[in-house]
Design an enzyme around this catalytic site. Structure first.
Site, mmCIF file in Angstrom:
data_model
loop_
_atom_site.group_PDB
_atom_site.id
_atom_site.type_symbol
_atom_site.label_atom_id
_atom_site.label_comp_id
_atom_site.label_asym_id
_atom_site.label_seq_id
_atom_site.Cartn_x
_atom_site.Cartn_y
_atom_site.Cartn_z
ATOM 1 N N HIS A 81 0.843 -1.193 0.000
ATOM 2 C CA HIS A 81 0.000 0.000 0.000
ATOM 3 C C HIS A 81 0.881 1.246 0.000
ATOM 4 O O HIS A 81 1.718 1.430 0.887
ATOM 5 C CB HIS A 81 -0.910 0.014 1.226
ATOM 6 C CG HIS A 81 -2.102 -0.880 1.088
ATOM 7 N ND1 HIS A 81 -3.224 -0.747 1.860
ATOM 8 C CD2 HIS A 81 -2.347 -1.912 0.243
ATOM 9 C CE1 HIS A 81 -4.114 -1.669 1.508
ATOM 10 N NE2 HIS A 81 -3.591 -2.390 0.536
ATOM 11 N N TYR A 210 -9.822 5.485 6.806
ATOM 12 C CA TYR A 210 -10.112 5.859 8.189
ATOM 13 C C TYR A 210 -11.144 6.978 8.154
ATOM 14 O O TYR A 210 -10.901 8.031 7.543
ATOM 15 C CB TYR A 210 -8.851 6.365 8.895
ATOM 16 C CG TYR A 210 -7.777 5.330 9.069
ATOM 17 C CD1 TYR A 210 -7.645 4.634 10.267
ATOM 18 C CD2 TYR A 210 -6.856 5.056 8.057
ATOM 19 C CE1 TYR A 210 -6.644 3.685 10.449
ATOM 20 C CE2 TYR A 210 -5.851 4.118 8.222
ATOM 21 C CZ TYR A 210 -5.748 3.436 9.425
ATOM 22 O OH TYR A 210 -4.754 2.499 9.590
ATOM 23 N N PRO A 302 -5.359 0.322 18.261
ATOM 24 C CA PRO A 302 -5.080 -0.195 16.918
ATOM 25 C C PRO A 302 -5.180 0.847 15.814
ATOM 26 O O PRO A 302 -4.852 0.558 14.662
ATOM 27 C CB PRO A 302 -6.151 -1.279 16.739
ATOM 28 C CG PRO A 302 -7.277 -0.854 17.634
ATOM 29 C CD PRO A 302 -6.619 -0.199 18.815
ATOM 30 N N LYS A 306 0.167 -0.025 15.109
ATOM 31 C CA LYS A 306 1.521 -0.051 15.658
ATOM 32 C C LYS A 306 1.823 -1.247 16.562
ATOM 33 O O LYS A 306 2.993 -1.493 16.874
ATOM 34 C CB LYS A 306 1.788 1.234 16.455
ATOM 35 C CG LYS A 306 1.774 2.495 15.611
ATOM 36 C CD LYS A 306 2.781 2.418 14.501
ATOM 37 C CE LYS A 306 2.655 3.538 13.506
ATOM 38 N NZ LYS A 306 3.380 3.273 12.255
ATOM 39 N N TYR A 394 3.291 6.700 10.035
ATOM 40 C CA TYR A 394 2.483 5.561 9.592
ATOM 41 C C TYR A 394 3.370 4.470 8.996
ATOM 42 O O TYR A 394 3.169 3.280 9.277
ATOM 43 C CB TYR A 394 1.448 6.025 8.574
ATOM 44 C CG TYR A 394 0.333 5.037 8.339
ATOM 45 C CD1 TYR A 394 -0.777 5.023 9.166
ATOM 46 C CD2 TYR A 394 0.380 4.102 7.301
ATOM 47 C CE1 TYR A 394 -1.806 4.113 8.970
ATOM 48 C CE2 TYR A 394 -0.638 3.193 7.099
ATOM 49 C CZ TYR A 394 -1.721 3.200 7.936
ATOM 50 O OH TYR A 394 -2.744 2.295 7.748
#
Length: 400
Positions: A81, A210, A302, A306, A394
């Site tokens: 991704h 998200y 979550p 991580k 990220y």
């Protein structure tokens, strides 16, 4: 899984408690460098291989799997991704990870699959993993000759070692073996959970989404091109019986926005659950000859993906310290392990805490707080500098 008889496992260099990703990855990192270890796990192999967990690997975790040669299926089946999307009340924008970080990305590959790969590697390489080890207990940790005891099939096992690596999770015996007076813990429990659904349907987008919606957070993710994982923010006391599949799909369609809803394929759930969210850190991560790693030392919400990645960075640091000791006899790297690991852990805790606050509705989220969330998301949308900060965290901070 075939292992040597426990009576022949009376001595090893490193005893590893827990056959989750942290313990299994540590074993293989040590094995390729010639250091012996034994993994002890209270659950069965079938149970360990069936646990549904995270699915986003940072570049550092991918590199570790490449280094130990447990990467073939990940490289074949994992989904690379280059970005993800953020949604604020139907206003959606993309964070381009590759562009913002100079070519870095993440790999979507389920923790369940990674665990299976590591167990298979242990079997092929003959690195001992003892499943269904009951009553594991740690002894003599504050001396020069620690040992571990357990029971299996009605027989007692005893393993003398140089060091013990506690990789047995939040509720495991390792952290509980450290006197409370020698341990400081920091914790925040969040007033909501994630209602998750797993279904064998194609994902609604090729990357994660998200969503911050006035009705609560939602996440669209996947385990493969044909298996999807979705989450909804929900009260901790929510009853799964009140949420049939169709109601979950309807709510996801609202919170994720019209573009995602238009591409959403619905199907029967193969797993549903409610998971609580917490931030937790225990310091220090070393007590004499016992070293904590992974969830035994820390938990993150979550939201930032991580948890698994911090476990990987912990065992990276720990394996380097152990190899330095066995290579030179020096304890300096072992002495520095806790501080080195915690420096990265607290940064990941900060990102996960911040990202959770940005995307979720809290009980005290009033009209002003809601407007602040929307304003911050709008700022991120328009600011490359803000997106760089998110992207760097990220994809994962350096393993240094």
């Amino acid at each position: 899984m075939k292992t040597r008889e426990t009576t022949r496992l009376s001595r090893t260099q490193v005893a590893i408690i827990g056959a989750g990703p942290a313990g299994l990855l540590l074993q293989q990192l040590l094995h390729v460098a010639g250091v012996e270890s034994v993994v002890l796990e209270q659950r069965s192999r079938a149970y360990v291989e069936s646990r549904i967990r995270a699915g986003v690997l940072e570049q550092g975790a991918v590199d570790l799997l490449d280094r130990i040669g447990v990467n073939a299926r990940m490289r074949r089946e994992g989904l690379v991704h280059d970005g993800f999307s953020l949604v604020a009340d139907d206003d959606r924008f993309r964070v381009n990870l590759r562009d913002l970080t100079g070519g870095m990305n993440v790999m979507v590959y389920g923790q369940t699959e990674m665990t299976k790969d590591l167990i298979e590697a242990a079997e092929l390489r003959g690195t001992p993993v003892i499943f269904e080890a009951e009553g594991v207990a740690l002894h003599g940790v504050d001396g020069d000759r620690p040992f571990v005891t357990w029971r299996k099939d009605g027989q007692e096992g005893r393993l003398v070692c140089d060091f013990i690596a506690g990789c047995d999770g939040f509720h495991g015996v390792s952290r509980q073996s450290i006197p409370q007076r020698d341990l400081t813990t920091y914790e925040r429990v969040y007033p909501f959970g994630w209602l998750g659904i797993l279904a064998d349907v194609p994902p609604c987008d090729h990357e994660l989404i998200y969503a911050n919606h006035e009705r609560g957070f939602a996440l669209a993710s996947m385990r493969s091109e044909t298996r999807s994982r979705y989450y909804l923010q929900a009260p901790m006391d929510v009853k799964l019986s009140d949420w049939p599949d169709e109601r979950i799909w309807d709510e996801l369609a609202v919170r994720l926005g019209p573009a995602a809803a238009a591409n959403m394929r619905r199907g029967s759930s193969i797993e549903k659950s409610v998971a609580g969210l917490r931030s937790f850190v225990a310091e220090p991560m070393r007590w004499h000859r016992l070293f904590l790693a992974g969830d035994a030392a820390h938990i993150v919400p979550p939201t930032g993906a991580k948890g698994l990645n911090l476990a990987a960075s912990d065992v990276h640091f720990l394996s380097e310290a152990l190899l330095a000791y066995y290579g030179s006899g020096s304890t300096s790297a072992l002495d520095a392990y806790s501080g080195r690991a915690l420096k990265r852990i607290w940064k990941a805790e900060r990102f996960s805490w911040w990202f959770t606050g940005l995307t979720h509705r809290f009980p005290d989220t009033d009209a002003f707080s809601r407007r602040m969330q929307i304003a911050e998301l709008d700022y991120i949308k328009e600011s490359r500098a803000a997106q760089v900060t998110i992207a760097e965290n990220y994809v994962g901070l350096p393993l240094s």
